[in-house]
Scaffold this motif. Sequence first.
Motif, PDB file in Angstrom:
ATOM      1  N   PRO A 116       2.321  13.895   4.941  1.00 41.25           N
ATOM      2  CA  PRO A 116       2.217  12.650   5.585  1.00 41.25           C
ATOM      3  C   PRO A 116       3.982  12.458   6.169  1.00 41.25           C
ATOM      4  N   ILE A 117       3.984  12.856   7.464  1.00 40.08           N
ATOM      5  CA  ILE A 117       5.118  12.748   8.221  1.00 40.08           C
ATOM      6  C   ILE A 117       5.280  11.562   8.792  1.00 40.08           C
ATOM      7  N   GLY A 118       6.546  10.564   8.645  1.00 44.28           N
ATOM      8  CA  GLY A 118       6.723   9.502   9.216  1.00 44.28           C
ATOM      9  C   GLY A 118       5.813   8.175   8.683  1.00 44.28           C
ATOM     10  N   LYS A 119       5.045   8.423   7.559  1.00 44.23           N
ATOM     11  CA  LYS A 119       4.433   7.321   7.080  1.00 44.23           C
ATOM     12  C   LYS A 119       5.166   6.568   6.195  1.00 44.23           C
ATOM     13  N   ARG A 120       5.224   4.976   6.521  1.00 44.03           N
ATOM     14  CA  ARG A 120       5.867   4.341   5.510  1.00 44.03           C
ATOM     15  C   ARG A 120       4.945   3.289   4.773  1.00 44.03           C
ATOM     16  N   ARG A 150       0.982  -1.163   0.043  1.00 40.57           N
ATOM     17  CA  ARG A 150      -0.080   0.052  -0.057  1.00 40.57           C
ATOM     18  C   ARG A 150       0.980   1.210   0.091  1.00 40.57           C
ATOM     19  N   PRO A 151       0.733   2.053  -1.049  1.00 39.07           N
ATOM     20  CA  PRO A 151       1.922   3.341  -1.096  1.00 39.07           C
ATOM     21  C   PRO A 151       1.450   4.295  -0.184  1.00 39.07           C
ATOM     22  N   VAL A 152       2.649   5.177   0.259  1.00 40.39           N
ATOM     23  CA  VAL A 152       2.726   6.089   1.341  1.00 40.39           C
ATOM     24  C   VAL A 152       1.743   7.248   0.366  1.00 40.39           C
ATOM     25  N   ARG A 153       0.851   7.903   1.351  1.00 39.88           N
ATOM     26  CA  ARG A 153       0.174   8.833   1.114  1.00 39.88           C
ATOM     27  C   ARG A 153       1.258  10.084   0.451  1.00 39.88           C
ATOM     28  N   LYS A 154       0.462  10.922  -0.703  1.00 39.71           N
ATOM     29  CA  LYS A 154       1.222  11.942  -1.139  1.00 39.71           C
ATOM     30  C   LYS A 154       0.768  13.272  -0.366  1.00 39.71           C
ATOM     31  N   PRO A 155       1.582  14.331  -0.261  1.00 41.95           N
ATOM     32  CA  PRO A 155       1.101  15.503   0.138  1.00 41.95           C
ATOM     33  C   PRO A 155      -0.202  16.108  -0.465  1.00 41.95           C
ATOM     34  N   GLY A 156      -1.134  16.585   0.173  1.00 38.52           N
ATOM     35  CA  GLY A 156      -2.373  17.333  -0.555  1.00 38.52           C
ATOM     36  C   GLY A 156      -2.404  18.764  -0.053  1.00 38.52           C
ATOM     37  N   GLY A 192     -23.631  37.619   6.038  1.00 40.09           N
ATOM     38  CA  GLY A 192     -23.005  38.743   5.254  1.00 40.09           C
ATOM     39  C   GLY A 192     -21.393  38.933   5.362  1.00 40.09           C
ATOM     40  N   GLY A 193     -20.885  37.947   5.646  1.00 41.45           N
ATOM     41  CA  GLY A 193     -19.462  37.817   5.627  1.00 41.45           C
ATOM     42  C   GLY A 193     -18.769  37.053   4.526  1.00 41.45           C
ATOM     43  N   MET A 194     -17.746  36.797   4.032  1.00 46.69           N
ATOM     44  CA  MET A 194     -17.149  35.940   3.316  1.00 46.69           C
ATOM     45  C   MET A 194     -15.727  35.538   3.933  1.00 46.69           C
ATOM     46  N   GLY A 195     -15.318  33.999   3.483  1.00 44.85           N
ATOM     47  CA  GLY A 195     -14.070  33.832   4.111  1.00 44.85           C
ATOM     48  C   GLY A 195     -13.586  32.666   3.365  1.00 44.85           C
ATOM     49  N   GLY A 196     -12.302  32.394   3.411  1.00 43.10           N
ATOM     50  CA  GLY A 196     -11.733  31.179   2.697  1.00 43.10           C
ATOM     51  C   GLY A 196     -10.502  30.540   3.402  1.00 43.10           C
ATOM     52  N   GLY A 197     -10.030  29.629   2.963  1.00 38.43           N
ATOM     53  CA  GLY A 197      -8.881  28.967   3.725  1.00 38.43           C
ATOM     54  C   GLY A 197      -8.181  28.144   2.807  1.00 38.43           C
ATOM     55  N   ILE A 198      -6.996  27.620   3.248  1.00 41.18           N
ATOM     56  CA  ILE A 198      -6.155  26.745   2.386  1.00 41.18           C
ATOM     57  C   ILE A 198      -5.519  25.724   3.572  1.00 41.18           C
ATOM     58  N   GLY A 199      -5.753  24.556   3.154  1.00 39.82           N
ATOM     59  CA  GLY A 199      -5.107  23.451   4.123  1.00 39.82           C
ATOM     60  C   GLY A 199      -3.960  22.639   3.410  1.00 39.82           C
TER      61      GLY A 199
END
Length: 179
Positions: A119-123, A92-98, A108-115
């Motif tokens: 995957p640190i230490g995953k093998r 099962r492959p290691v997860r890739k960064p996302g 009445g407001g507007m917002g946004g976000g970035i996440g």
Amino acid sequence: MRTVARSSGLLLGAILLAGCTATAPSKVRVDMAENGLPNCQSFQWLPTPQQPASLTEQRLKNQIMAKLEEKGYAQAEKGDCRVTYVLDMRERPVRKPGVGVGVGGGSGGMGGGIGVSLPIGKRNEQAGTFTVDIVDAAKNAQVWSGSLDATFLKAEPNEDETREIVAKVLEKYPDRAPK
């Protein structure tokens, strides 16, 4: 307007919780011949043709035969039924960064976000499907099959992993009725 915002917040919370729940452990899948199981009182091992017995095969054979004896069956050179297994392993492959981007608004407001997920230490994990097959010796036909998807620490299951997967699969095989 407040009830809409509160409802939206509750809905968003429910969606986030649903996305965070863990998946249920794999269940044993059983398939049986339409005419039921034969009256097996003894088992013999059906060896893999022309291959030396690997450590995994030896562990699995010992665990399978021991579990069948616990259930009231005997080992015999010419048993009523034969037993074998298949262990299909894959990495099962290691997860890739996302990266995720979201935009929303309300009240009445507007917002946004970035996440970002890293995957640190995953093998890589070893995943596999373990299947035990029971064959009616008189008919030379498969009569029962139980399988389980599992993950392992290494490419070959260790003694504890072997014991665990055999116990889970053969838990579904019926105990021999006392006579």
